[in-house]
Write an enzyme that holds these catalytic residues in place. Structure first.
Site, PDB file in Angstrom:
ATOM      1  N   TYR A   1      -2.021  -0.202  10.341  1.00 32.74           N
ATOM      2  CA  TYR A   1      -2.028  -0.775   8.986  1.00 32.74           C
ATOM      3  C   TYR A   1      -0.616  -0.276   8.170  1.00 32.74           C
ATOM      4  O   TYR A   1      -0.165  -0.910   7.313  1.00 32.74           O
ATOM      5  CB  TYR A   1      -3.351   0.036   8.122  1.00 32.74           C
ATOM      6  CG  TYR A   1      -3.459  -0.607   7.002  1.00 32.74           C
ATOM      7  CD1 TYR A   1      -3.439  -1.999   6.355  1.00 32.74           C
ATOM      8  CD2 TYR A   1      -3.994   0.461   6.073  1.00 32.74           C
ATOM      9  CE1 TYR A   1      -3.882  -2.094   5.151  1.00 32.74           C
ATOM     10  CE2 TYR A   1      -4.534  -0.047   4.687  1.00 32.74           C
ATOM     11  CZ  TYR A   1      -4.336  -1.260   4.345  1.00 32.74           C
ATOM     12  OH  TYR A   1      -4.433  -1.602   2.941  1.00 32.74           O
TER      13      TYR A   1
ATOM     14  N   SER B   1       0.871  -1.119  -0.190  1.00 31.86           N
ATOM     15  CA  SER B   1      -0.024   0.126  -0.035  1.00 31.86           C
ATOM     16  C   SER B   1       0.925   1.272  -0.110  1.00 31.86           C
ATOM     17  O   SER B   1       2.328   1.074   0.238  1.00 31.86           O
ATOM     18  CB  SER B   1      -1.071  -0.095   1.361  1.00 31.86           C
ATOM     19  OG  SER B   1      -1.421   1.064   1.500  1.00 31.86           O
TER      20      SER B   1
HETATM   21  P1  NAD Z   1     -11.864  -6.415   0.587  1.00 30.68           P
HETATM   22  O1  NAD Z   1     -12.080  -6.103   2.017  1.00 30.68           O
HETATM   23  O2  NAD Z   1     -12.501  -5.988  -0.275  1.00 30.68           O
HETATM   24  O3  NAD Z   1     -11.407  -7.995   0.469  1.00 30.68           O
HETATM   25  C1  NAD Z   1     -10.710  -8.646   1.500  1.00 30.68           C
HETATM   26  C2  NAD Z   1     -10.962 -10.030   1.266  1.00 30.68           C
HETATM   27  O4  NAD Z   1     -10.115 -10.993   2.173  1.00 30.68           O
HETATM   28  C3  NAD Z   1     -12.413 -10.365   1.827  1.00 30.68           C
HETATM   29  O5  NAD Z   1     -13.041 -10.928   0.802  1.00 30.68           O
HETATM   30  C4  NAD Z   1     -12.415 -10.944   3.018  1.00 30.68           C
HETATM   31  O6  NAD Z   1     -13.432 -11.767   3.256  1.00 30.68           O
HETATM   32  C5  NAD Z   1     -10.935 -11.725   2.744  1.00 30.68           C
HETATM   33  N1  NAD Z   1     -10.384 -12.153   4.234  1.00 30.68           N
HETATM   34  C6  NAD Z   1     -10.251 -11.190   5.144  1.00 30.68           C
HETATM   35  N2  NAD Z   1      -9.670 -11.973   6.322  1.00 30.68           N
HETATM   36  C7  NAD Z   1      -9.290 -13.066   5.800  1.00 30.68           C
HETATM   37  C8  NAD Z   1      -8.565 -14.204   6.170  1.00 30.68           C
HETATM   38  N3  NAD Z   1      -8.103 -14.185   7.544  1.00 30.68           N
HETATM   39  N4  NAD Z   1      -8.188 -15.276   5.391  1.00 30.68           N
HETATM   40  C9  NAD Z   1      -8.703 -15.327   3.982  1.00 30.68           C
HETATM   41  N5  NAD Z   1      -9.463 -14.148   3.789  1.00 30.68           N
HETATM   42  C10 NAD Z   1      -9.834 -13.242   4.218  1.00 30.68           C
HETATM   43  O7  NAD Z   1     -10.328  -5.714   0.439  1.00 30.68           O
HETATM   44  P2  NAD Z   1      -9.515  -4.900  -0.826  1.00 30.68           P
HETATM   45  O8  NAD Z   1      -9.937  -3.588  -0.468  1.00 30.68           O
HETATM   46  O9  NAD Z   1      -9.889  -5.349  -1.882  1.00 30.68           O
HETATM   47  O10 NAD Z   1      -8.233  -5.056  -0.455  1.00 30.68           O
HETATM   48  C11 NAD Z   1      -7.386  -6.153  -1.070  1.00 30.68           C
HETATM   49  C12 NAD Z   1      -6.052  -5.768  -0.856  1.00 30.68           C
HETATM   50  O11 NAD Z   1      -5.304  -4.605  -1.063  1.00 30.68           O
HETATM   51  C13 NAD Z   1      -5.511  -5.589   1.019  1.00 30.68           C
HETATM   52  O12 NAD Z   1      -4.265  -6.507   1.310  1.00 30.68           O
HETATM   53  C14 NAD Z   1      -5.486  -4.337   1.181  1.00 30.68           C
HETATM   54  O13 NAD Z   1      -4.607  -3.892   2.367  1.00 30.68           O
HETATM   55  C15 NAD Z   1      -4.928  -3.703  -0.129  1.00 30.68           C
HETATM   56  N6  NAD Z   1      -5.103  -2.418  -0.514  1.00 30.68           N
HETATM   57  C16 NAD Z   1      -6.102  -1.972  -0.810  1.00 30.68           C
HETATM   58  C17 NAD Z   1      -6.458  -0.475  -1.082  1.00 30.68           C
HETATM   59  C18 NAD Z   1      -7.710   0.037  -1.156  1.00 30.68           C
HETATM   60  O14 NAD Z   1      -7.658   1.320  -1.439  1.00 30.68           O
HETATM   61  N7  NAD Z   1      -8.783  -0.591  -0.942  1.00 30.68           N
HETATM   62  C19 NAD Z   1      -5.095   0.215  -1.177  1.00 30.68           C
HETATM   63  C20 NAD Z   1      -3.794  -0.277  -1.035  1.00 30.68           C
HETATM   64  C21 NAD Z   1      -3.845  -1.626  -0.694  1.00 30.68           C
END
Ligand code: NAD
Length: 278
Positions: A174, A161
């Site tokens: 985070y 991130s």
């Molecule tokens: P999201 O919340 O849409 O999806 C996360 C998924 O992980 C969910 O389907 C959830 O059920 C699953 N999950 C949670 N705990 C779990 C576990 N213990 N075992 C297996 N699955 C599990 O998240 P997102 O926004 O799509 O983010 C995905 C990745 O991208 C993450 O690593 C997040 O930190 C990173 N990220 C997101 C952003 C953003 O702007 N959203 C920016 C940078 C990085």
């Protein structure tokens, strides 16, 4: 240009039912990769896999497992091996922040209610966020990395991130956990460098998803928060990204196009990490 060499490869995508990683799974499927949607939520994992199979005519399976439970990952690996054979690509996508590790105040001057500052954060919030992002990257890398090392080929891609380079206000756990993901990406890349297994990461810029919506838009009015305006002003392209815009970098890192690339964290951020604000 090299052949991508992705057709019929097997990819496990943790958090694969989520916003970003379901888009990533689809991009792999579009290139002929057999995808495994591994998610805590069985129903959404199975539904995502079904949608992928239907749309891309490429085999996909949904599996329920937790990235924090090694035995559930080992059971998942057996299921994948029985259905699709050994795993070639691991995308460590499960991750996110928690309100329990988020301050209300950005910069304190000492006059605030301590509950709204660093002093009000719950250690359980830190544990939760560190576990999901850091341990949740380590354990799948152990379980699926072992078979990659055995067959002397494989690719691990972690999701980092913007906060990993410089911490963002309000979200110390985070930020630190994603910094740990970058550090671990470099460490594991070196550790595996003679095995044929490459380890890299993608650092997405700002996207609106379920985990950060509460920080970016007022829950009642839907208006952008002051933080949301700051993000847009700090992103030279002056907009949020979309999950689809991460997939070119994913395909590059998963494929033979990046054969000599290991230990890098690639920002895909509309210029955010390059911009000083002036
Ligand atoms: P999201 O919340 O849409 O999806 C996360 C998924 O992980 C969910 O389907 C959830 O059920 C699953 N999950 C949670 N705990 C779990 C576990 N213990 N075992 C297996 N699955 C599990 O998240 P997102 O926004 O799509 O983010 C995905 C990745 O991208 C993450 O690593 C997040 O930190 C990173 N990220 C997101 C952003 C953003 O702007 N959203 C920016 C940078 C990085």
């Amino acid at each position: 240009m090299n052949d991508l060499n992705l057709k019929n490869k097997v990819a496990v995508i943790t958090g694969g039912a989520g916003v970003i990683c379901s888009a990533m799974a689809k991009a792999l499927a579009a290139n002929g990769v057999k995808t495994v949607i591994l998610d805590l939520n069985k129903d959404t994992a199975v539904a995502t896999a079904a949608e992928i199979e239907k749309t891309y005519k490429t085999p996909s399976m949904g599996i329920s497992a937790s990235v924090l439970d090694k035995s559930s990952l080992e059971a998942a690996r057996k299921e994948v091996n029985d259905m699709f054979g050994p795993v070639d690509i691991l995308l460590n996508g499960a991750g996110g922040n928690s309100p329990a590790a988020t301050t209300k105040v950005e910069k304190m001057d000492g006059s605030e209610n301590p509950e709204e500052t660093f002093f009000g954060l719950q250690t359980e919030g830190f544990d939760k966020v560190f576990d999901l992002n850091f341990k949740g990257t380590i354990l799948p890398s152990m379980v699926f990395g072992a078979e990659m090392v055995k067959k002397k080929s494989g690719v691990i891609i972690n999701i980092s991130s913007m906060n990993s380079y410089r911490p963002l206000t309000k979200i110390p756990a985070y930020s630190a956990a994603k910094a740990a993901v970058n550090n671990f990406t470099q460490w594991l890349a070196v550790h595996f460098s003679k095995t044929g297994v490459r380890v890299n990461a993608i650092a997405p810029g700002f996207l609106v998803t379920n985990q950060n919506r509460f920080l970016l838009f007022d829950e009642k009015t839907g208006e952008p928060t002051a933080r949301s305006k700051k993000i847009i002003n700090s992103t030279p392209m002056e907009r949020y990204g979309t999950p689809d815009e991460l997939t070119g970098t994913l395909v590059y890192l998963a494929s033979d196009l990046s054969k000599f690339v290991t230990g890098v964290v690639i920002p895909v951020d509309g210029g955010f990490s390059a911009y000083s604000g002036v």
